[in-house]
Design an enzyme around this catalytic site. Structure first.
Site, PDB file in Angstrom:
ATOM      1  N   ARG A  50       0.833  -1.209   0.000  1.00 45.35           N
ATOM      2  CA  ARG A  50       0.000   0.000   0.000  1.00 45.35           C
ATOM      3  C   ARG A  50       0.870   1.263   0.000  1.00 45.35           C
ATOM      4  O   ARG A  50       0.533   2.258  -0.634  1.00 45.35           O
ATOM      5  CB  ARG A  50      -0.958  -0.018   1.202  1.00 45.35           C
ATOM      6  CG  ARG A  50      -2.008   1.082   1.131  1.00 45.35           C
ATOM      7  CD  ARG A  50      -3.085   0.926   2.178  1.00 45.35           C
ATOM      8  NE  ARG A  50      -2.553   1.032   3.529  1.00 45.35           N
ATOM      9  CZ  ARG A  50      -3.286   0.900   4.631  1.00 45.35           C
ATOM     10  NH1 ARG A  50      -4.582   0.640   4.544  1.00 45.35           N
ATOM     11  NH2 ARG A  50      -2.743   0.998   5.824  1.00 45.35           N
ATOM     12  N   LYS A 150      -2.326   7.194   1.442  1.00 48.37           N
ATOM     13  CA  LYS A 150      -2.005   7.539   2.833  1.00 48.37           C
ATOM     14  C   LYS A 150      -0.901   8.582   2.780  1.00 48.37           C
ATOM     15  O   LYS A 150       0.286   8.269   2.896  1.00 48.37           O
ATOM     16  CB  LYS A 150      -1.581   6.304   3.622  1.00 48.37           C
ATOM     17  CG  LYS A 150      -2.796   5.542   4.163  1.00 48.37           C
ATOM     18  CD  LYS A 150      -2.426   4.428   5.101  1.00 48.37           C
ATOM     19  CE  LYS A 150      -2.012   4.920   6.460  1.00 48.37           C
ATOM     20  NZ  LYS A 150      -3.121   5.148   7.396  1.00 48.37           N
ATOM     21  N   GLU A 183     -15.904   6.819   6.842  1.00 46.86           N
ATOM     22  CA  GLU A 183     -15.013   6.152   7.796  1.00 46.86           C
ATOM     23  C   GLU A 183     -14.775   7.086   8.962  1.00 46.86           C
ATOM     24  O   GLU A 183     -15.381   8.156   9.033  1.00 46.86           O
ATOM     25  CB  GLU A 183     -13.695   5.753   7.122  1.00 46.86           C
ATOM     26  CG  GLU A 183     -12.903   6.923   6.549  1.00 46.86           C
ATOM     27  CD  GLU A 183     -11.592   6.490   5.905  1.00 46.86           C
ATOM     28  OE1 GLU A 183     -11.098   5.396   6.192  1.00 46.86           O
ATOM     29  OE2 GLU A 183     -11.048   7.287   5.116  1.00 46.86           O
TER      30      GLU A 183
END
Ligand code: PXG
Length: 289
Positions: A50, A150, A183
């Site tokens: 990721r 991220k 979220e």
């Protein structure tokens, strides 16, 4: 504590990077938060993959190969003799000038690995459940800064956290631009209704969390029907159980949302079973060091 920066270990007080680093000046960089349990790094491959996907998306070249970065992460854990650790991988665009043009970042990306402990929420909430609220700040639009990246720019989530804190809560539900539940600030959200497990799909404003994926793997073993489906606030309010997932938080029950008691107001049976299964997974699914 020893911190890894670009191939060398430094004591905490000497671990420094330039004030011209674009990670500091612009939040131009990417990160991962990883945990190890009793000498096993949980889902390390998934986290490394990721990180490289985040970097690929923002056109940041990580100067180490995946296997070199994996080795550096393990070396940092060994250097710190920590069996249970929280590991933060940070890759910045490196040193540039005071303009935001990344072409001016002549230096190669700075890689920083910190391993330490983390407790995102007070311990008692794992037994009592968190009280959370929906906040006005919505999650970043995928067309703007995609939540799958991220990046070091977490201001969107920090604003939501401030709004939750101002209301006396430790966590916030962030909605997407259509008003569906996306979220929380550093966690994914799940609800349980009639033995069906629901979590928002990753396409709108939801990070595809690695803990979320682990829960989706575990759930069928508990004979739960799993749905990656849009969720409204109403569905959260009338759910039997609600919980959050994240590397730092692990699995944490939610007892109240926007003043509505969820289910019995105590961690539900399914949440507790998933917490148990998750704990078991951390004992076996990991890279040993
Ligand atoms: N959503 C967001 C926005 C996140 O930042 C998660 C979900 C959960 O993903 P994982 O892959 O960890 O299951 C995250 C992860 C912190 C902190 O200090 C937050 C995260 C990671 C590390 C630290 O709040 N977020």
């Amino acid at each position: 504590m020893k911190i890894y920066i670009n191939g060398k270990f430094y004591d905490k007080n000497d671990a420094k990077i330039s004030v011209f680093d674009h990670g500091l000046l612009y939040g131009d960089g990417v990160f991962e938060g990883i945990r190890s349990y009793n000498g096993l790094v949980f889902k390390l491959k998934e986290h490394i993959d990721r990180l490289y996907e985040s970097a690929q998306s923002i056109m940041l070249k990580i100067p180490l190969s995946k296997s070199e970065l994996t080795k550096a992460t393990i070396a940092t854990l060994k250097e710190n003799s920590l069996l249970d650790a929280y590991i933060r991988l940070v890759v910045t665009r490196g040193e540039g000038d005071l303009g935001l043009d990344p072409r001016k970042c002549t230096d190669k990306a700075a890689i920083i690995i910190i391993s330490d402990k983390i407790a995102l929420y007070p311990k008692e909430y794992y037994k009592a459940g968190l009280k959370i609220i929906t906040v006005p700040t919505i999650r970043n639009l995928p067309e703007a800064l995609n939540p799958q990246i991220k990046s070091l720019n977490y201001l969107n989530n920090i604003l939501a956290k401030i709004e939750a804190n101002n209301a006396g809560c430790d966590e916030a539900i962030m909605l997407d631009s259509l008003g569906y539940v996306a979220e929380c600030t550093g966690d994914n959200i799940f609800i349980v209704k009639d033995r069906h497990l629901y979590t928002p799909p990753q396409c709108m404003g939801t990070l595809r969390g690695i803990t979320r994926d682990t829960v989706l793997e575990i759930a069928p073993k508990l004979r739960l029907d799993v749905h990656e489906h849009v969720i409204t606030r109403h569905e959260v309010y009338i759910s039997d159980e609600c919980f959050l997932t994240g590397t730092a938080a692990e699995i944490i029950p939610v007892a109240m949302v926007d003043g509505r008691v969820i289910g019995s107001g105590k961690p539900g049976k399914i949440t507790l079973s998933l917490m148990k299964k998750f704990k078991e997974a951390t004992k076996k699914d990991g890279i040993k060091y």
